[in-house]
Design a protein around this motif. Structure first.
Motif, PDB file in Angstrom:
ATOM      1  N   TYR A  85       0.820  -1.208   0.000  1.00  0.00           N
ATOM      2  CA  TYR A  85       0.000   0.000   0.000  1.00  0.00           C
ATOM      3  C   TYR A  85       0.860   1.267   0.000  1.00  0.00           C
ATOM      4  N   SER A  86       2.103   1.109  -0.462  1.00  0.00           N
ATOM      5  CA  SER A  86       3.004   2.248  -0.651  1.00  0.00           C
ATOM      6  C   SER A  86       3.319   3.036   0.618  1.00  0.00           C
ATOM      7  N   ILE A  87       3.274   2.350   1.759  1.00  0.00           N
ATOM      8  CA  ILE A  87       3.715   3.013   2.983  1.00  0.00           C
ATOM      9  C   ILE A  87       5.240   3.006   2.986  1.00  0.00           C
ATOM     10  N   ASP A  88       5.839   4.105   3.360  1.00  0.00           N
ATOM     11  CA  ASP A  88       7.288   4.201   3.437  1.00  0.00           C
ATOM     12  C   ASP A  88       7.725   3.511   4.736  1.00  0.00           C
ATOM     13  N   CYS A  89       8.323   2.315   4.628  1.00  0.00           N
ATOM     14  CA  CYS A  89       8.594   1.552   5.858  1.00  0.00           C
ATOM     15  C   CYS A  89       9.804   0.643   5.689  1.00  0.00           C
TER      16      CYS A  89
END
Lengths: 375, 236, 375, 236
Positions: free
Chosen positions: A70-74
């Motif tokens: 979901y394109s979370i920067d992690c």
């Protein structure tokens, strides 16, 4: 610094060691498994993290995969941080509000562990290979039972008609004759109905008329006949089981069945515990499955190791001359493990496996046509 | 702890340890633990009530830890409140007695991979005992255990695997506290049947020496054939 | 000097080494046995001997008894003469015309021996104690079978409803539940019909609803149910056998039954081989029948000899404290052997035997109330 | 007899005795006798036809006489036309091979008391073999035997009774010819389990010395445990 922590009871977001937001699981076992299987949606969590707009560290690889989707920067936490979480997990759970205190945490973690373990047990219980193993074990048990019961029948009815024991080898044939009653009632028709060839029918009539057996009382006869009836019932049940094993093996392990036959294949499956486990065994182990005792003895005393275990029941092995059997068993085992692997991946029947085995067994037959001095 | 011993002495049980007891039954002294779940039997062991307290006989032929006690185990760190990681819980016979010993404030993480025996472990033991957390996982993958937290006081390993010692060491590294105790059941036949049992025990013990002080090694005969138990202490 | 010689094929009268008269048997086995049992009439022989009016020597004691009964003046031959007959019997038979030559004699003697042996086998086969032994052996076999079958059933149905195994000990109760089908079909009514008490019915319903078992396919269930059905059928057969053993033991061995109970009595009978043989055994042997292995081990290694074998199944023995069991087993065995003797002579039930045993067991209970240091 | 040996040599059997044979089967040399009743099996033994003659393999694990041969029996008086008294015929395994050996002109009186085994002896052996006379009697009462005539060349005794040696002696006295052979299977455990096997054999042998010359005594291990065979010759 935001960190996203997966616990058994929910997911929490901490910031500089303080709880920022907690997402409790309403059904911990189910939701935790969904995360582990990377199938969770986690809408609320995603939305929240998206709103933070900063890189977050994540405590679990599966969770990381979902968030990235979901394109979370992690990124994954460092191991020192992970160790810290492992050490303080109950406190994290309390701080997240998933439990009211440490005692409550322990109770909830235990409940979770019981639930997760149970669901694994349930899942395994449904696997068709386990049912096949039950079926083949039942079949073998029934054979043992029929033998034991038949011995008792032969001993008892043998007081009345001792000569029959040596003439009739078939368990069912014997039981069918007993069902017909006393020697006097054993007409040629009875023997014919029991399926004996004409020559045997003649012989049976003759011997029955001059038997050296004693009389048997009606009460005793009735019980002996009940035992015979049970034997015949078992025969029916055995047939059902045999067909069932055949069908089920064709379905879940068509290649293994092609190489070993469905009954031997099922027995080997039973020894291995599951199809998956069988596929992971070395061929040398499969070769001697069922001969574990002989294997241990040989390793302990230095005697000859066994050349085959259950595989001795394989037609190619037991039909071969003694000195070829070990080599054929090895060839069969080698192909069986490949077959099991193909079956695990459910790729349907692969004809070439059996063809290759036939070629190999022919080679062995030719190359070792005569026993060597050592054999 | 001293208090507890005192109280139990008054019950006139002939214990020599605060964690397990010697109870006279049919003229013989037998090993027992105080039942954490009164009335509950695990493996058809005998229940004996003395002065209002229920004890479960602990069968050395069924439990290797009991066998070790029978054969003069010198170190017994299991006590009230202990935290234990137990690999190879099997159907839970030994786990249940440890559960009696560590009591309601102790905790046992019971790891078992085989689902058939795990089923019995759940049905007969884990469901009834609040201090047991059952973990259906492969002991080769300690990172995948769920619900284990912090370090434990004792790691107990009874898995019949050729590389059992390495598996045990990996688990200790991850979960055993410094100075904690390590119980390793060595199934001599599982590792290498061609070697003599004594040699196997020596070789396996050798692998531990880098990180452990070896305290004792016990042959479990006649309670168990081809089995030994090694007790070691994790170096600080 | 006349001599009368009994052979397997007839009776001959010799005078000074020459045949005077021969009386061939038309049915050798039957007529020879009649002589041996002293039940023969032998009219022609008697008349002939009476006509001689001289003392005759006779080769066989039974024949002598018969002749004396008819007032023939006769005496038993000297042993040297008997030895001579034994040595030349085939020639005597040929000389008497019972066979045409030595080869023929041998054939006829063999035929006689086969016939006589067969008739003994027939006679023994009819003895009721042998049938009781068959019945009790069948009963024990059926118990073994029911156990084996029940384990298979529990393993298989256990994939579907694992918790049931620990809750239901009864083989039949378990089978009855399986017959009702899947967990969903297990209503309270099912448990009630299977005869479980209310408290257990509640528990079963609860556990059934939250079982950790997997689903089971209809095909698998159908087979599992067939196995359950067989178990219930066996239970019926077992009941029949038990009643039969009870009745038959009351009939042929009422005293043994009174002392041992009919099932244990029948098992002891089985170990001994027959009632007659049992009656001839020393009590110390009966005490350890069924513990032969332990007995040999003890004699070989010097370990404690067994205190009881099958008699451990006797209510008085196994209900007693451990240290009294050996003494009680000895008392029971002592009375059992007397009981067997009374039964051999068919003298009906003797009440005092059991009363005496009760008194003795009470004495043991009092005298050895507490274990000694050695115990 | 010489002729017969010659003929059989031509069949290229590797016999070292005219009465039994060594036959190669599956790469091993095996003991066998020539089947008196071709096609007839007694105890599921293998039948082998070589050059038109049928042989029955003789299993040393099933027959003590075969076991004695395997363990280097030096005296083998059983031959064509021998007359044998055999006590303890049991189901007739060994008797059947002796029947092969003594041939149509020999004779075996087979005594067996237990009717259950005698039934099999009659069904499987005695009914088919014209040189066997079955006698269902107690070996303790040799006077009551029927149909035995004259003296025999060999008395063979295999009865598991504590007083077996005395029973055997009584039978020899009555039926064994002077100079005849006596084969006694000693079941060491049946006589007195507290004594060592060697001592039992010595003691039993001692009882024979008055009337017999002891020729050989053979331990039947590994074919039979706790059994030995003594071969003796009746003094003239």
């Amino acid at each position: 610094m935001y960190s996203v922590i997966l616990t058994e009871l929910g997911i929490s977001i901490f910031n500089e060691g303080k709880l920022e937001k907690a997402f409790p699981f309403s059904n911990p076992v189910k939701e935790y498994l969904l995360v582990k299987n990377k199938e969770s949606k986690l809408n609320e969590l995603i939305n929240y993290l998206a709103s933070i707009q900063r890189g977050v560290s994540v405590s679990d690889e599966s969770l990381l995969v979902i968030l990235k989707k979901y394109s979370i920067d992690c990124y994954l936490m460092e191991s020192s941080e992970l160790d810290n979480i492992q050490a303080t997990k109950p406190q994290i759970i309390v701080d997240s509000g998933f439990a009211s205190n440490l005692q409550d945490t322990l109770g909830k973690l235990r409940e979770f562990a019981l639930g997760l373990s149970s669901s694994k047990v349930t899942e395994v219980s449904e696997s068709p290979d386990l049912h096949i193993i039950q079926a083949i074990n039942s079949l073998d048990e029934i054979d043992k039972i029929a033998n034991g019961l038949s011995s008792r029948l032969r001993e008892w009815y043998g007081l009345h008609f001792p000569e029959l024991d040596n003439i009739i080898d078939s368990i069912n044939g014997y039981a069918q004759i007993v069902l017909a009653g006393k020697r006097e009632s054993l007409t040629k028709q009875v023997f014919e109905d029991a399926g004996f060839p004409e020559s045997k029918v003649e012989m049976l009539s003759l011997i029955s008329s001059k038997s050296r057996g004693g009389d048997i009382s009606d009460v005793n006869l009735a019980i002996v006949q009940s035992i015979a009836k049970q034997i015949l019932d078992f025969h029916e049940l055995r047939k059902k089981l045999e067909e069932h094993v055949e069908t089920a093996m064709q379905e879940i392990a068509p290649n293994l069945s092609a190489i070993l036959g469905s009954a031997v294949g099922a027995r080997i499956l039973g020894r291995a515990g599951s199809l998956k486990r069988l596929a992971s065994l070395p061929a040398s182990t499969i070769q001697v499955l069922g001969a574990e005792k002989a294997l241990f003895r040989s390793l302990k005393t230095g005697s000859q190791p066994p050349k085959h275990g259950l595989l001795f029941q394989h037609a190619m092995v037991h039909a071969a001359p003694r000195w070829q059997r070990g080599k054929i068993a090895r060839a069969v085992a080698a192909k069986a493990v490949i077959a099991a692997r193909v079956d695990v991946y459910g790729e349907g029947l692969n004809q070439t496996l059996l063809e290759k085995l036939n070629i190999r067994v022919n080679e062995i037959g030719k190359k070792y046509e005569n026993p060597t001095e050592k054999d | 702890m001293k208090d507890q011993i005192q109280i139990k002495r008054e019950r006139s049980l002939e214990e020599d340890n605060q964690s397990y007891f010697w109870i006279k039954s049919e003229g013989e002294k037998k090993l027992a633990t105080e039942n954490l779940v009164p009335g509950n039997q695990v493996y058809k062991e005998k229940l004996i009530i003395k002065k209002g307290v229920e004890y479960r006989l602990w069968d050395a032929f069924r439990s290797k830890l009991a066998a070790a006690i029978m054969n003069d185990l010198e170190y017994f760190p299991f006590e009230n409140k202990s935290k234990v990681l137990y690999l190879g819980a099997s159907t839970g016979t030994t786990v249940s007695h440890i559960s009696d010993i560590v009591g309601p404030s102790g905790i046992i993480f019971g790891v078992e991979h085989a689902s058939r025996v795990a089923r019995d472990f759940l049905d007969r033991v884990a469901s009834y005992r609040s201090n047991i957390i059952p973990i259906l996982q492969d002991a080769r993958k300690p990172k995948e255990y769920f619900s284990v937290f912090g370090k434990v006081d004792i790691v107990y390993v009874d898995i019949a695997q050729p590389d059992q010692t390495q598996i045990a060491l990996d688990n200790c590294e991850m979960y055993l506290k410094k100075g904690g105790y390590f119980f390793l059941v060595i199934k001599t036949r599982s590792i290498d049947v061609t070697k003599s049992p004594r040699r196997i025990i020596e070789e396996e013990t050798e692998k531990l020496k880098a990180n452990f002080d070896i305290l004792q090694s016990i042959d479990l005969y006649p309670y168990d054939k081809d089995h030994a138990m090694v007790i070691a202490k994790y170096k600080n």
